[in-house]
Scaffold this motif. Structure first.
Motif, PDB file in Angstrom:
ATOM      1  N   ALA A  84       4.258  -7.347   5.011  1.00 37.18           N
ATOM      2  CA  ALA A  84       4.301  -5.912   5.308  1.00 37.18           C
ATOM      3  C   ALA A  84       3.630  -5.093   4.215  1.00 37.18           C
ATOM      4  O   ALA A  84       3.053  -4.040   4.488  1.00 37.18           O
ATOM      5  CB  ALA A  84       5.752  -5.453   5.492  1.00 37.18           C
ATOM      6  N   ALA A  85       3.693  -5.561   2.970  1.00 34.89           N
ATOM      7  CA  ALA A  85       3.208  -4.775   1.832  1.00 34.89           C
ATOM      8  C   ALA A  85       1.790  -5.120   1.393  1.00 34.89           C
ATOM      9  O   ALA A  85       1.188  -4.354   0.635  1.00 34.89           O
ATOM     10  CB  ALA A  85       4.151  -4.970   0.641  1.00 34.89           C
ATOM     11  N   GLN A  86       1.251  -6.213   1.846  1.00 35.19           N
ATOM     12  CA  GLN A  86      -0.017  -6.711   1.301  1.00 35.19           C
ATOM     13  C   GLN A  86      -1.199  -5.759   1.462  1.00 35.19           C
ATOM     14  O   GLN A  86      -2.118  -5.786   0.649  1.00 35.19           O
ATOM     15  CB  GLN A  86      -0.355  -8.072   1.898  1.00 35.19           C
ATOM     16  N   ASN A  87      -1.174  -4.914   2.448  1.00 37.00           N
ATOM     17  CA  ASN A  87      -2.297  -3.992   2.651  1.00 37.00           C
ATOM     18  C   ASN A  87      -2.118  -2.652   1.947  1.00 37.00           C
ATOM     19  O   ASN A  87      -2.991  -1.797   2.016  1.00 37.00           O
ATOM     20  CB  ASN A  87      -2.539  -3.771   4.143  1.00 37.00           C
ATOM     21  N   ASP A  88      -0.981  -2.478   1.281  1.00 29.86           N
ATOM     22  CA  ASP A  88      -0.751  -1.245   0.545  1.00 29.86           C
ATOM     23  C   ASP A  88      -1.404  -1.377  -0.824  1.00 29.86           C
ATOM     24  O   ASP A  88      -1.075  -2.291  -1.585  1.00 29.86           O
ATOM     25  CB  ASP A  88       0.745  -0.978   0.388  1.00 29.86           C
ATOM     26  N   PRO A  89      -2.330  -0.486  -1.161  1.00 27.68           N
ATOM     27  CA  PRO A  89      -3.049  -0.624  -2.431  1.00 27.68           C
ATOM     28  C   PRO A  89      -2.165  -0.483  -3.671  1.00 27.68           C
ATOM     29  O   PRO A  89      -2.554  -0.925  -4.752  1.00 27.68           O
ATOM     30  CB  PRO A  89      -4.104   0.488  -2.379  1.00 27.68           C
ATOM     31  N   LEU A  90      -0.992   0.114  -3.542  1.00 30.28           N
ATOM     32  CA  LEU A  90      -0.094   0.237  -4.695  1.00 30.28           C
ATOM     33  C   LEU A  90       0.599  -1.073  -5.033  1.00 30.28           C
ATOM     34  O   LEU A  90       0.961  -1.313  -6.182  1.00 30.28           O
ATOM     35  CB  LEU A  90       0.964   1.319  -4.451  1.00 30.28           C
ATOM     36  N   ALA A  91       0.802  -1.932  -4.040  1.00 33.47           N
ATOM     37  CA  ALA A  91       1.503  -3.201  -4.253  1.00 33.47           C
ATOM     38  C   ALA A  91       0.616  -4.153  -5.056  1.00 33.47           C
ATOM     39  O   ALA A  91      -0.490  -4.476  -4.650  1.00 33.47           O
ATOM     40  CB  ALA A  91       1.868  -3.832  -2.907  1.00 33.47           C
ATOM     41  N   GLN A  92       1.128  -4.560  -6.210  1.00 33.27           N
ATOM     42  CA  GLN A  92       0.369  -5.455  -7.087  1.00 33.27           C
ATOM     43  C   GLN A  92       0.932  -6.868  -7.108  1.00 33.27           C
ATOM     44  O   GLN A  92       0.173  -7.835  -7.088  1.00 33.27           O
ATOM     45  CB  GLN A  92       0.336  -4.895  -8.515  1.00 33.27           C
ATOM     46  N   GLU A  93       2.242  -6.995  -7.169  1.00 32.96           N
ATOM     47  CA  GLU A  93       2.896  -8.301  -7.182  1.00 32.96           C
ATOM     48  C   GLU A  93       4.241  -8.186  -6.486  1.00 32.96           C
ATOM     49  O   GLU A  93       4.882  -7.137  -6.532  1.00 32.96           O
ATOM     50  CB  GLU A  93       3.143  -8.798  -8.611  1.00 32.96           C
ATOM     51  N   ILE A  94       4.659  -9.297  -5.873  1.00 31.91           N
ATOM     52  CA  ILE A  94       5.992  -9.371  -5.280  1.00 31.91           C
ATOM     53  C   ILE A  94       6.625 -10.671  -5.767  1.00 31.91           C
ATOM     54  O   ILE A  94       6.016 -11.739  -5.694  1.00 31.91           O
ATOM     55  CB  ILE A  94       5.940  -9.326  -3.736  1.00 31.91           C
ATOM     56  N   TRP A  95       7.840 -10.535  -6.263  1.00 36.41           N
ATOM     57  CA  TRP A  95       8.623 -11.655  -6.763  1.00 36.41           C
ATOM     58  C   TRP A  95       9.955 -11.656  -6.024  1.00 36.41           C
ATOM     59  O   TRP A  95      10.403 -10.612  -5.555  1.00 36.41           O
ATOM     60  CB  TRP A  95       8.896 -11.488  -8.255  1.00 36.41           C
ATOM     61  N   VAL A  96      10.603 -12.803  -5.930  1.00 35.02           N
ATOM     62  CA  VAL A  96      11.935 -12.880  -5.320  1.00 35.02           C
ATOM     63  C   VAL A  96      12.861 -13.700  -6.211  1.00 35.02           C
ATOM     64  O   VAL A  96      12.426 -14.588  -6.949  1.00 35.02           O
ATOM     65  CB  VAL A  96      11.919 -13.495  -3.905  1.00 35.02           C
ATOM     66  N   SER A  97      14.126 -13.375  -6.115  1.00 35.76           N
ATOM     67  CA  SER A  97      15.166 -14.165  -6.758  1.00 35.76           C
ATOM     68  C   SER A  97      16.394 -14.122  -5.853  1.00 35.76           C
ATOM     69  O   SER A  97      16.526 -13.238  -5.011  1.00 35.76           O
ATOM     70  CB  SER A  97      15.491 -13.634  -8.162  1.00 35.76           C
ATOM     71  N   ALA A  98      17.262 -15.109  -6.013  1.00 36.44           N
ATOM     72  CA  ALA A  98      18.488 -15.174  -5.215  1.00 36.44           C
ATOM     73  C   ALA A  98      19.685 -15.073  -6.146  1.00 36.44           C
ATOM     74  O   ALA A  98      19.716 -15.685  -7.215  1.00 36.44           O
ATOM     75  CB  ALA A  98      18.538 -16.472  -4.422  1.00 36.44           C
ATOM     76  N   ARG A  99      20.647 -14.281  -5.739  1.00 35.96           N
ATOM     77  CA  ARG A  99      21.894 -14.096  -6.476  1.00 35.96           C
ATOM     78  C   ARG A  99      23.048 -14.218  -5.491  1.00 35.96           C
ATOM     79  O   ARG A  99      22.840 -14.263  -4.277  1.00 35.96           O
ATOM     80  CB  ARG A  99      21.936 -12.707  -7.138  1.00 35.96           C
ATOM     81  N   ARG A 100      24.230 -14.195  -6.015  1.00 33.58           N
ATOM     82  CA  ARG A 100      25.406 -14.277  -5.142  1.00 33.58           C
ATOM     83  C   ARG A 100      25.468 -13.108  -4.172  1.00 33.58           C
ATOM     84  O   ARG A 100      25.995 -13.224  -3.070  1.00 33.58           O
ATOM     85  CB  ARG A 100      26.679 -14.322  -5.980  1.00 33.58           C
TER      86      ARG A 100
END
Length: 101
Positions: free
Chosen positions: A19-35
């Motif tokens: 969804a975000a890949q075509n937005d020029p402001l988006a530079q990186e996306i990271w994920v993490s999992a928590r409880r």
């Protein structure tokens, strides 16, 4: 249903990245999992509050596709930090999108 496995967090992150890949402001996306669920870390170019609200709207695709998932979006805007944005990321965060260039 709480998202607690890295695989599910990764799936949420990849869907958000689409969804975000075509937005020029988006530079990186990271994920993490928590409880408490999946955490999506969106590193952007410097932007104003209106841009951040617009980017938050990209979560609609996750709400539609994963209605029972627990997730949070963290928008890391260089305008809000005096340190490198990567220093804010949790150690176990996985990069799933990076803008080339």
């Amino acid at each position: 249903m709480t998202i607690t496995t890295p695989t599910n967090a990764r799936e949420l992150g990849l869907t958000f990245a689409q969804a975000a890949q075509n937005d020029p402001l988006a530079q990186e996306i990271w994920v993490s999992a928590r409880r408490d669920g999946a955490h999506i870390w969106l590193l952007i170019q410097q932007a104003d509050d209106e841009d951040e609200r617009r980017l938050s709207g990209l979560l609609d695709v996750l709400d539609e596709r994963f209605p029972d998932a627990d997730f949070q979006l963290h928008i890391l805007n260089p305008a809000s930090y005096t340190i490198d944005l990567h220093d804010v990321l949790p150690r176990d965060a996985e990069k799933i999108f990076s803008r080339a260039g």
